[in-house]
Design a protein around this motif. Sequence first.
Motif, short mmCIF file in Angstrom:
data_model
loop_
_atom_site.label_atom_id
_atom_site.label_comp_id
_atom_site.label_asym_id
_atom_site.label_seq_id
_atom_site.Cartn_x
_atom_site.Cartn_y
_atom_site.Cartn_z
N PHE A 106 5.42 28.57 -4.56
CA PHE A 106 6.30 27.78 -4.95
C PHE A 106 7.88 28.17 -4.81
O PHE A 106 8.61 27.56 -4.93
CB PHE A 106 5.57 26.87 -6.25
CG PHE A 106 5.16 26.30 -7.09
CD1 PHE A 106 5.47 24.58 -6.17
CD2 PHE A 106 3.55 26.23 -7.82
CE1 PHE A 106 4.94 23.40 -6.49
CE2 PHE A 106 3.16 24.94 -7.26
CZ PHE A 106 3.05 23.48 -6.70
N SER A 107 8.19 29.38 -5.87
CA SER A 107 8.96 30.13 -5.04
C SER A 107 9.59 30.38 -3.86
O SER A 107 10.74 30.26 -4.02
CB SER A 107 9.18 31.62 -6.00
OG SER A 107 8.35 31.75 -6.95
N ASN A 108 8.80 30.72 -3.06
CA ASN A 108 8.66 30.65 -2.05
C ASN A 108 9.61 28.99 -1.39
O ASN A 108 10.23 28.74 -0.64
CB ASN A 108 7.90 30.40 -1.26
CG ASN A 108 8.30 30.83 0.86
OD1 ASN A 108 9.26 31.44 1.37
ND2 ASN A 108 7.48 29.92 1.32
N LEU A 109 9.50 28.12 -2.00
CA LEU A 109 9.54 26.80 -1.85
C LEU A 109 11.47 26.55 -2.02
O LEU A 109 12.21 25.50 -1.55
CB LEU A 109 8.91 25.51 -2.56
CG LEU A 109 8.05 25.09 -2.32
CD1 LEU A 109 6.80 24.40 -2.50
CD2 LEU A 109 7.68 23.93 -0.53
N PHE A 110 11.96 27.20 -3.21
CA PHE A 110 13.27 27.44 -3.66
C PHE A 110 14.08 27.49 -2.53
O PHE A 110 15.36 26.96 -1.84
CB PHE A 110 13.25 28.08 -4.76
CG PHE A 110 12.74 27.43 -5.80
CD1 PHE A 110 13.14 25.94 -6.55
CD2 PHE A 110 11.72 27.66 -6.50
CE1 PHE A 110 12.42 25.13 -7.40
CE2 PHE A 110 11.40 27.31 -8.07
CZ PHE A 110 11.55 25.82 -7.55
N ASN A 111 13.42 28.30 -1.24
CA ASN A 111 14.48 28.98 -0.53
C ASN A 111 14.56 28.03 1.13
O ASN A 111 15.47 27.96 1.45
CB ASN A 111 13.88 30.23 0.24
CG ASN A 111 13.31 31.42 -0.59
OD1 ASN A 111 14.55 31.90 -1.16
ND2 ASN A 111 12.56 32.41 -0.75
N GLY A 112 13.91 26.86 0.87
CA GLY A 112 13.25 25.52 2.32
C GLY A 112 14.08 24.57 1.43
O GLY A 112 14.09 23.34 2.03
N VAL A 113 14.39 24.57 0.26
CA VAL A 113 14.49 22.67 -0.17
C VAL A 113 15.85 22.86 0.01
O VAL A 113 17.43 23.23 -0.52
CB VAL A 113 14.14 22.95 -1.86
CG1 VAL A 113 14.03 21.47 -2.03
CG2 VAL A 113 12.72 23.09 -1.56
N GLY A 114 16.09 21.55 0.49
CA GLY A 114 18.23 21.35 0.43
C GLY A 114 18.18 20.51 -0.93
O GLY A 114 17.37 20.06 -1.50
N LYS A 115 19.63 19.89 -0.66
CA LYS A 115 20.15 19.30 -1.11
C LYS A 115 19.55 18.14 -2.01
O LYS A 115 19.49 16.91 -0.65
CB LYS A 115 21.84 19.51 -1.32
CG LYS A 115 22.26 19.07 -2.52
CD LYS A 115 23.65 19.88 -2.85
CE LYS A 115 24.56 18.85 -4.00
NZ LYS A 115 24.37 19.12 -5.34
#
Length: 127
Positions: A106-115
Amino acid sequence: MVVFQQCFEFYVEKQNKYESDFKKFKKKKHTDSVAIMMATYNGEKYIEQQIQSIIRQTYHNWVLYISDDHSTDKTMQIIKKYQKKYQNKIVVVQNDNKFNSAKMNFSNLFNGVGKHNYYMFCDQDDV
């Protein structure tokens, strides 16, 4: 550990804001975008049902971000099938490392999520 702490603090901040924002969200005209974040690992049993459930929602201004922790079953094949069909709705967030934990995935997702205006989490089996 610092990255996880930052992600956790971000999550807590968003979660606290979520309850009050959700009430406002339900009342206004729906032009706000929603990021749906899903971490997966060997979820072929439920992943298709979960993706279909998200696609069938009545609110359509969302993007589904998926981070897979190097599944050894057909999870990624299923995800790629839907990503191909819904190119503007499903984004696979790549990871080169095997995390061996849902929290790191889930932490990895923060790097790829747009605004987006709103952020939500779901598991591969939340059908």
